[in-house]
Motif scaffolding. Structure first.
Motif, mmCIF file in Angstrom:
data_model
loop_
_atom_site.group_PDB
_atom_site.id
_atom_site.type_symbol
_atom_site.label_atom_id
_atom_site.label_comp_id
_atom_site.label_asym_id
_atom_site.label_seq_id
_atom_site.Cartn_x
_atom_site.Cartn_y
_atom_site.Cartn_z
ATOM 1 N N THR A 36 0.856 -1.181 0.000
ATOM 2 C CA THR A 36 0.000 0.000 0.000
ATOM 3 C C THR A 36 0.892 1.230 0.000
ATOM 4 O OG1 THR A 36 -1.755 1.232 1.133
ATOM 5 C CG2 THR A 36 -0.216 0.038 2.532
ATOM 6 N N THR A 37 0.433 2.292 -0.636
ATOM 7 C CA THR A 37 1.215 3.524 -0.656
ATOM 8 C C THR A 37 0.871 4.415 0.542
ATOM 9 O OG1 THR A 37 -0.392 4.547 -2.151
ATOM 10 C CG2 THR A 37 1.560 3.509 -3.140
ATOM 11 N N ILE A 38 0.014 3.931 1.425
ATOM 12 C CA ILE A 38 -0.328 4.668 2.645
ATOM 13 C C ILE A 38 0.602 4.186 3.756
ATOM 14 C CG2 ILE A 38 -2.097 5.199 4.368
ATOM 15 C CD1 ILE A 38 -4.204 4.415 2.220
ATOM 16 N N CYS A 39 1.489 5.054 4.215
ATOM 17 C CA CYS A 39 2.388 4.694 5.318
ATOM 18 C C CYS A 39 1.765 5.041 6.662
ATOM 19 C CB CYS A 39 3.717 5.429 5.189
ATOM 20 S SG CYS A 39 4.671 4.923 3.762
ATOM 21 N N THR A 40 1.172 6.205 6.740
ATOM 22 C CA THR A 40 0.605 6.684 7.986
ATOM 23 C C THR A 40 -0.818 7.144 7.740
ATOM 24 O OG1 THR A 40 2.787 7.483 8.628
ATOM 25 C CG2 THR A 40 0.916 8.326 9.885
ATOM 26 N N MET A 41 -1.708 6.750 8.634
ATOM 27 C CA MET A 41 -3.104 7.173 8.536
ATOM 28 C C MET A 41 -3.564 7.552 9.930
ATOM 29 S SD MET A 41 -6.140 5.153 6.625
ATOM 30 C CE MET A 41 -7.764 5.827 6.438
ATOM 31 N N GLU A 42 -4.125 8.740 10.039
ATOM 32 C CA GLU A 42 -4.694 9.193 11.301
ATOM 33 C C GLU A 42 -6.179 9.411 11.097
ATOM 34 O OE1 GLU A 42 -1.770 11.673 13.832
ATOM 35 O OE2 GLU A 42 -1.602 12.416 11.765
ATOM 36 N N ILE A 43 -6.959 8.943 12.059
ATOM 37 C CA ILE A 43 -8.412 8.938 11.899
ATOM 38 C C ILE A 43 -9.065 9.459 13.169
ATOM 39 C CG2 ILE A 43 -10.403 7.464 11.448
ATOM 40 C CD1 ILE A 43 -8.208 5.394 10.387
ATOM 41 N N TRP A 44 -9.988 10.379 13.001
ATOM 42 C CA TRP A 44 -10.826 10.841 14.106
ATOM 43 C C TRP A 44 -12.261 10.496 13.736
ATOM 44 C CZ3 TRP A 44 -6.475 13.103 12.440
ATOM 45 C CH2 TRP A 44 -5.532 13.456 13.388
ATOM 46 N N LEU A 45 -12.916 9.751 14.608
ATOM 47 C CA LEU A 45 -14.287 9.314 14.346
ATOM 48 C C LEU A 45 -15.192 9.690 15.501
ATOM 49 C CD1 LEU A 45 -13.544 5.722 12.999
ATOM 50 C CD2 LEU A 45 -14.032 7.775 11.659
ATOM 51 N N GLU A 46 -16.499 9.677 15.224
ATOM 52 C CA GLU A 46 -17.468 9.918 16.289
ATOM 53 C C GLU A 46 -17.284 8.873 17.382
ATOM 54 O OE1 GLU A 46 -21.708 11.428 15.567
ATOM 55 O OE2 GLU A 46 -21.185 10.342 13.737
ATOM 56 N N PHE A 47 -17.580 9.260 18.593
ATOM 57 C CA PHE A 47 -17.402 8.390 19.758
ATOM 58 C C PHE A 47 -18.196 7.087 19.614
ATOM 59 C CE2 PHE A 47 -17.615 7.122 24.231
ATOM 60 C CZ PHE A 47 -16.286 7.267 24.579
ATOM 61 N N LYS A 48 -19.308 7.119 18.887
ATOM 62 C CA LYS A 48 -20.134 5.916 18.705
ATOM 63 C C LYS A 48 -19.351 4.773 18.055
ATOM 64 C CE LYS A 48 -22.107 7.099 14.202
ATOM 65 N NZ LYS A 48 -23.313 7.432 13.465
ATOM 66 N N TYR A 124 0.736 9.871 3.425
ATOM 67 C CA TYR A 124 -0.060 10.150 4.624
ATOM 68 C C TYR A 124 -1.519 10.378 4.256
ATOM 69 C CZ TYR A 124 -1.671 12.973 8.634
ATOM 70 O OH TYR A 124 -2.349 13.465 9.699
ATOM 71 N N VAL A 125 -2.397 9.914 5.145
ATOM 72 C CA VAL A 125 -3.833 10.193 5.039
ATOM 73 C C VAL A 125 -4.323 10.603 6.416
ATOM 74 C CG1 VAL A 125 -6.128 9.187 4.664
ATOM 75 C CG2 VAL A 125 -4.241 8.529 3.175
ATOM 76 N N ALA A 126 -5.184 11.599 6.449
ATOM 77 C CA ALA A 126 -5.873 11.962 7.687
ATOM 78 C C ALA A 126 -7.353 12.080 7.368
ATOM 79 C CB ALA A 126 -5.355 13.270 8.257
ATOM 80 N N VAL A 127 -8.165 11.406 8.174
ATOM 81 C CA VAL A 127 -9.613 11.473 8.046
ATOM 82 C C VAL A 127 -10.123 12.302 9.217
ATOM 83 C CG1 VAL A 127 -11.758 10.130 8.118
ATOM 84 C CG2 VAL A 127 -9.757 9.247 6.883
ATOM 85 N N ALA A 128 -10.867 13.361 8.911
ATOM 86 C CA ALA A 128 -11.495 14.219 9.924
ATOM 87 C C ALA A 128 -10.471 14.943 10.793
ATOM 88 C CB ALA A 128 -12.468 13.414 10.784
ATOM 89 N N THR A 129 -9.498 15.543 10.173
ATOM 90 C CA THR A 129 -8.442 16.198 10.934
ATOM 91 C C THR A 129 -8.810 17.627 11.330
ATOM 92 O OG1 THR A 129 -6.117 16.789 10.984
ATOM 93 C CG2 THR A 129 -7.185 16.916 8.846
ATOM 94 N N SER A 130 -8.403 17.988 12.522
ATOM 95 C CA SER A 130 -8.540 19.373 12.979
ATOM 96 C C SER A 130 -7.153 19.962 13.237
ATOM 97 C CB SER A 130 -9.399 19.447 14.246
ATOM 98 O OG SER A 130 -8.789 18.702 15.278
ATOM 99 N N ALA A 131 -6.137 19.351 12.672
ATOM 100 C CA ALA A 131 -4.757 19.774 12.904
ATOM 101 C C ALA A 131 -4.395 21.058 12.150
ATOM 102 C CB ALA A 131 -3.798 18.659 12.501
ATOM 103 N N TRP A 132 -5.164 21.426 11.139
ATOM 104 C CA TRP A 132 -4.852 22.590 10.325
ATOM 105 C C TRP A 132 -5.943 23.641 10.474
ATOM 106 C CZ3 TRP A 132 -0.065 22.393 8.851
ATOM 107 C CH2 TRP A 132 0.533 21.162 8.605
ATOM 108 N N ASP A 133 -5.594 24.892 10.206
ATOM 109 C CA ASP A 133 -6.590 25.964 10.287
ATOM 110 C C ASP A 133 -7.457 25.995 9.030
ATOM 111 O OD1 ASP A 133 -5.086 27.173 8.302
ATOM 112 O OD2 ASP A 133 -4.384 28.818 9.562
ATOM 113 N N ALA A 134 -8.450 26.851 9.041
ATOM 114 C CA ALA A 134 -9.420 26.919 7.945
ATOM 115 C C ALA A 134 -8.761 27.283 6.611
ATOM 116 C CB ALA A 134 -10.514 27.918 8.281
#
Length: 176
Positions: A36-48, A124-134
């Motif tokens: 896979t060409t994805i080395c790092t993936m960070e994911i933020w999901l709903e608590f559910k 790198y992939v990030a799903v639902a990231t808040s690490a960057w500004d608008a």
């Protein structure tokens, strides 16, 4: 389709696995991009989704994505819904990038924003990231998202479209 005016991607080289004019050296040594060409993936999901953490980890492991303790994080119930954006590095194959989009749609309900590629490492992939500004995110329409999901897009075409949709083509050199 937006791609008609583009001859090639803004950042990606001819061979995304070996790096490009901006991403020298290709993938990190501990990233087996043959699988896979994805080395790092960070994911933020709903608590559910916390009750499904082991299943989510297995999905990532089955895709040969490195799973660390902080790979999947959960948004606290009173914090609302996680952001509905995605960051896709310029070193991903189109197939892996589309897989990440499908993963985000399945587990985070929607994608209506793209994070600039130049702000993230190439694999790198990030799903639902808040690490960057608008200012680091561009809102997209459902029609634009469908363009990215097109299975006919080659890797250079996918990244050219992503960079065009974010409007970052004229913004300068990437960080990585």
């Amino acid at each position: 389709m937006i791609l008609s005016a583009l001859a090639g991607p803004a950042w990606a080289g001819d061979d995304f696995k070996t790096g490009s004019k901006f991403y020298k050296g290709g993938a990190p040594k501990n990233c087996p991009i043959e699988k896979t060409t994805i080395c790092t993936m960070e994911i933020w999901l709903e608590f559910k989704h916390k009750k499904n953490k082991k299943q989510l980890w297995q999905v990532l492991k089955d895709k040969h994505i490195k799973v660390l303790g902080h790979t999947i994080q959960f948004w606290r119930p009173r914090g609302g819904h996680p952001p509905t954006n995605i960051a896709i590095g310029g070193g991903l194959s189109a197939e892996d990038a589309r897989w990440a989009i499908e993963f985000a749609l399945k587990y985070n309900d929607n994608i209506d924003g793209l994070i600039f590629q130049r702000l993230n490492p190439p694999h790198y992939v990030a799903v639902a990231t808040s690490a960057w500004d608008a200012k680091s995110e561009t809102k997209i329409t459902p029609e634009q998202l469908e363009q990215l999901r097109d299975p006919k897009l080659t890797t250079p075409e996918f990244h050219a479209l992503y960079v065009e949709l974010t409007g970052e083509k004229e913004k300068g050199m990437p960080f990585y």
